[in-house]
Design a protein around this motif. Sequence first.
Motif, PDB file in Angstrom:
ATOM      1  N   LYS A 144      61.828 -21.067  55.506  1.00 36.72           N
ATOM      2  CA  LYS A 144      62.260 -20.699  56.850  1.00 36.72           C
ATOM      3  C   LYS A 144      63.227 -19.525  56.763  1.00 36.72           C
ATOM      4  O   LYS A 144      64.173 -19.550  55.977  1.00 36.72           O
ATOM      5  N   ALA A 188      66.919 -20.518  65.565  1.00 32.91           N
ATOM      6  CA  ALA A 188      66.125 -20.737  66.796  1.00 32.91           C
ATOM      7  C   ALA A 188      66.428 -22.068  67.432  1.00 32.91           C
ATOM      8  O   ALA A 188      66.792 -23.015  66.828  1.00 32.91           O
ATOM      9  N   ALA A 231      66.350 -16.318  60.881  1.00 34.29           N
ATOM     10  CA  ALA A 231      66.004 -16.301  62.313  1.00 34.29           C
ATOM     11  C   ALA A 231      65.396 -17.631  62.743  1.00 34.29           C
ATOM     12  O   ALA A 231      65.722 -18.159  63.808  1.00 34.29           O
ATOM     13  N   ASP A 232      64.490 -18.195  61.912  1.00 34.88           N
ATOM     14  CA  ASP A 232      63.896 -19.505  62.215  1.00 34.88           C
ATOM     15  C   ASP A 232      64.974 -20.577  62.302  1.00 34.88           C
ATOM     16  O   ASP A 232      64.923 -21.468  63.144  1.00 34.88           O
ATOM     17  N   ARG A 289      68.287 -26.261  60.739  1.00 33.12           N
ATOM     18  CA  ARG A 289      68.731 -25.559  61.941  1.00 33.12           C
ATOM     19  C   ARG A 289      70.241 -25.343  61.852  1.00 33.12           C
ATOM     20  O   ARG A 289      70.996 -26.276  61.561  1.00 33.12           O
TER      21      ARG A 289
END
Length: 125
Positions: free
Chosen positions: A118, A125, A121-122, A24
Amino acid sequence: MSGLPETVDIEAAFARLRDHWSPRVVVQVNDQYVKVAKLLGELVWHRHTDEDELFYVVRGQLVIEYEADRSVTLGPGSIHVVPRGVLHNPVAREECWIVLVEPATTRHTGDVETPRTKSIADQLA
């Protein structure tokens, strides 16, 4: 500004992670993303043709496997750069927490597509 925060509580960022191998993005510095991820097991052999990739181990141990039976073992506090174009495979035999620093254009699994891959965009998120 990218819409990402200027300040991040890194422990809280790790606490929000639910899945292994699902980085992330937490902040952006110029054209670089800083990402957090929890790892367990093996990812996949891959390379990033145009981007270097920096791994910083926060918790646990990470092995970066390279071609020709070479590997680098990283413990908490270790930083390692995988040079662009180099085939590698990250392996965490027990859960490992890492911070990644890489260009915003870096594809998660480089030149390989897997069910674990991934998208950017993932990762945002």
